[in-house]
Motif scaffolding. Structure first.
Motif: not given
Length: 148
Positions: A43-48, A72-77, A85-90, A142-147
């Motif tokens: 729950p941070t302003p730049d996590s989604d 783009q999503f902020d992924v925490s440990d 960050y995890a990104q999902v692209h179209c 192309d639909l894909y995700e990347e770190t």
């Protein structure tokens, strides 16, 4: 956030929205539906965030006009610290065309928890696509995700 699906489901959710493709308008409307959904994030302003960008690039070796619609999503440990960050692209790719090249390049971010208006951002980005792109059919999607 029990009502939000986990990040592991984002690419499947995007694929379900986009379906078999079609025009840029079809992909854009699918992305707006997808972009309204909230997933399990810190729950941070730049996590989604949503990223809209386009330009002519030669990522595959030949120049193509590319519209990249990204969430783009902020992924925490385990300690709650930023891990990546995890990104999902179209990505919509179009063959070389002078009218598309003339658009140059553009990018804009929207962050869900930053007190901005999502519908206003969507409307402004749709205006950027305009009739030149909305009714055009990409030669590749192309639909894909990347770190990152």
């Amino acid at each position: 956030m029990p009502d939000r699906p986990p990040l592991e489901n984002t690419l499947d959710a995007l694929r379900a929205e986009v379906g078999a493709g079609g025009t840029t308008r079809d992909a854009w409307l699918a992305f707006t539906r997808f972009g309204r959904r909230r997933f399990e994030t810190t729950p941070t302003p730049d996590s989604d965030g949503l990223l809209f960008q386009y330009g002519t690039y030669a990522f595959s070796g030949r120049p193509m006009f590319t519209v990249d619609l990204t969430q783009q999503f902020d992924v925490s440990d385990d300690d709650g610290e930023h891990a990546h960050y995890a990104q999902v692209h179209c990505e919509l790719r179009f063959g070389p065309a002078p009218d598309l090249d003339a658009l140059g390049s553009f990018d804009s971010w929207f962050f869900h928890d930053a007190d901005e208006d999502l519908e206003e951002w969507f409307a402004a980005m749709a205006d950027r696509l305009g009739p030149l792109l909305l009714d055009r059919t990409p030669c590749e999607t192309d639909l894909y995700e990347e770190t990152v």
